[in-house]
Design an enzyme around this catalytic site. Structure first.
Site, PDB file in Angstrom:
ATOM      1  N   LEU A  34     -35.435 -66.403 -31.443  1.00 12.10           N
ATOM      2  CA  LEU A  34     -35.207 -65.075 -30.866  1.00 12.10           C
ATOM      3  C   LEU A  34     -34.992 -65.101 -29.354  1.00 12.10           C
ATOM      4  CD1 LEU A  34     -37.484 -62.686 -32.958  1.00 12.10           C
ATOM      5  CD2 LEU A  34     -35.209 -63.583 -33.446  1.00 12.10           C
TER       6      LEU A  34
ATOM      7  N   PRO B 246     -44.478 -61.070 -29.689  1.00 11.05           N
ATOM      8  CA  PRO B 246     -43.420 -60.094 -29.448  1.00 11.05           C
ATOM      9  C   PRO B 246     -42.234 -60.199 -30.401  1.00 11.05           C
ATOM     10  CG  PRO B 246     -43.132 -61.932 -27.962  1.00 11.05           C
ATOM     11  CD  PRO B 246     -44.357 -62.242 -28.791  1.00 11.05           C
ATOM     12  N   LEU B 247     -42.320 -61.083 -31.395  1.00 12.62           N
ATOM     13  CA  LEU B 247     -41.161 -61.353 -32.243  1.00 12.62           C
ATOM     14  C   LEU B 247     -40.992 -60.312 -33.345  1.00 12.62           C
ATOM     15  CD1 LEU B 247     -41.471 -65.221 -32.691  1.00 12.62           C
ATOM     16  CD2 LEU B 247     -40.424 -63.932 -30.825  1.00 12.62           C
ATOM     17  N   CYS B 248     -39.767 -60.182 -33.804  1.00 11.53           N
ATOM     18  CA  CYS B 248     -39.448 -59.216 -34.866  1.00 11.53           C
ATOM     19  C   CYS B 248     -39.667 -59.842 -36.237  1.00 11.53           C
ATOM     20  CB  CYS B 248     -38.002 -58.741 -34.720  1.00 11.53           C
ATOM     21  SG  CYS B 248     -37.675 -57.866 -33.190  1.00 11.53           S
ATOM     22  N   THR B 249     -40.885 -60.256 -36.505  1.00 11.98           N
ATOM     23  CA  THR B 249     -41.255 -60.807 -37.797  1.00 11.98           C
ATOM     24  C   THR B 249     -42.747 -60.616 -38.008  1.00 11.98           C
ATOM     25  OG1 THR B 249     -41.527 -62.836 -39.107  1.00 11.98           O
ATOM     26  CG2 THR B 249     -41.398 -63.091 -36.720  1.00 11.98           C
TER      27      THR B 249
END
Length: 414
Positions: A404, A363-366
């Site tokens: 995060l 779910p991370l923004c990377t």
């Protein structure tokens, strides 16, 4: 419920786990039931029966040749260490916190060793007061230990960690040979002789560890040959007999396509020959195999749940509630030069036919947050459970869990 069967191995050994119908079973508990029992996803589950079997197999091969120590750094979960402690001959720690976990397990302090190139003064005092063996990594560290002994009136048990002039070929991570932050260069060991005469310094042995995650039996045999030769030379230089010789571990487990399990019998046969060849020098010396990943790596499974599915320009993406912040090594960002997939399956559809290619992300923004890249799976639905195998070592504690600020995973020993 249908009868249990062993998981069909994919590109690495997963046959230690059973299935019931389409469900992965972890020590007799179906994965969906385990999720309810844990109360959340993601989580790590460690199967104590697999750990016990790993230790049993090692005992069968090396029982009369070497004592077995568990390197807590591989997985320091307190319940797991408490379970392993009575099954092995010793524990090896790499920090003050791990030392506390080891002592709390009930094992005798004289069966604990403490390694690491940057021990804090308070950690050294803890180790000296507890009576564990400190693997000394430098002349300065030895001098610090001497000062603590003088000021505290304790005596210190030590071993010298040696950086040899050879390494472990084909290892995943080299920790000896050449210039290293680990240990004392072999050619400088004799220079420590005056310091070792200190009345409160008890020299117990040598620690010669050359590398980790090795699947080549012949490479480990060659390293053992060199270690015994060097240890015999150093014991003569120091004019002492060794209570123990820690030859490290380096035993690897298969993770990726084309990898096969380590062949133990040739290593045991070679060790038997070395014990015989060096009987005169090491007749009373305890030989120690220090293993971490090999004891627990294949016993762990990381479970995470599907929360979204999407198609993007012809590719299928499955988003789950866990990722690199919980399992950095499976994401490929913990030492891999070229990213490879860990063994990943849909845990509640474990025996269903693979019918689609998909990439599983967290779910991370990377874009680094990958758990599986273009792997084959059954048809995946929201709520399905994803299992990442070979997750018992260097998973939970080796990951940036606060990255995060997502929720934390849980660890359970099943």
């Amino acid at each position: 419920m249908s009868a249990t069967n062993k998981v069909k191995p994919t590109h690495c050994e997963m046959s230690q786990f059973e299935t019931s119908g389409d469900q992965l079973v972890i020590n007799h508990v179906p994965v969906s039931q385990l999720c309810d029992r844990v109360g959340q996803t993601p989580f790590y589950a460690y199967d104590r029966s697999v750990i016990a079997n790993n230790i049993h197999q090692l005992r069968e091969q090396f029982n009369s040749l070497a004592n077995l120590h568990y390197a807590i750094k591989a997985n320091p979960m307190s319940a797991l260490v408490d379970f392993i402690s009575p099954l092995v001959d010793g524990l090896d720690v790499a920090s003050g916190k791990e030392l506390t976990v080891a002592l709390n397990s009930g094992i005798s302090p004289n069966k604990i060793s403490f390694a690491g190139p940057g021990k804090q003064s308070q950690e050294l005092l803890m180790a000296i007061a507890a009576g564990v063996t400190i693997n000394v990594e430098s002349a300065i560290e030895l001098e610090r230990i001497m000062r603590i002994c003088d000021s505290s009136n304790y005596a210190a048990n030590i071993a010298l960690r040696v950086n040899p002039d050879f390494d472990l070929k084909a290892s995943g991570m080299k920790m000896a040979g050449g210039a290293q932050q680990f240990g004392i260069d072999a050619e400088k060991i004799a220079q420590l002789t005056p310091l070792l005469q200190h009345e409160k310094i008890n020299l117990k042995g040598l620690h010669i560890f050359t590398g980790s995650q090795n699947l080549k039996s012949e490479a480990i045999q060659a390293a053992h040959n060199n270690i015994f030769e060097l240890a015999a030379k150093l014991s003569e230089q120091l004019n002492c007999s060794l209570d123990h010789l820690n030859i490290g571990g380096g035993f690897g487990i298969p993770y990726f396509p084309g990898e096969t399990p380590l062949d133990l019998p040739p290593i045991a046969d070679n060790l038997a020959k070395l014990r015989k060849a060096y009987q005169k020098q090491f007749s009373t010396t305890e030989i120690i195999l220090e293993l971490g990943r090999y004891l627990v790596g294949n016993a762990g499974v990381y479970i995470t749940r599907v929360i979204d599915i999407k198609q993007s320009r012809g590719e299928n993406f499955v988003i789950v509630d866990g990722g690199l912040h919980h399992h950095l090594s499976a994401s490929g960002n913990f030492g891999q030069v070229i990213r490879k997939n860990y063994p990943v399956k849909i845990a509640n559809k474990i025996n269903q036919t693979q019918s689609q290619t998909a990439t599983i992300t967290g779910p991370l923004c990377t874009p680094l947050d990958l758990l599986a890249k273009n792997m084959q799976f059954p048809e995946i639905e929201i709520g399905d459970l994803v299992a990442v195998f070979q997750s018992g070592a260097y998973g939970f504690t080796a990951s940036p869990r606060d990255f995060l600020s997502h929720p934390q995973p849980i660890e359970v020993l099943v």
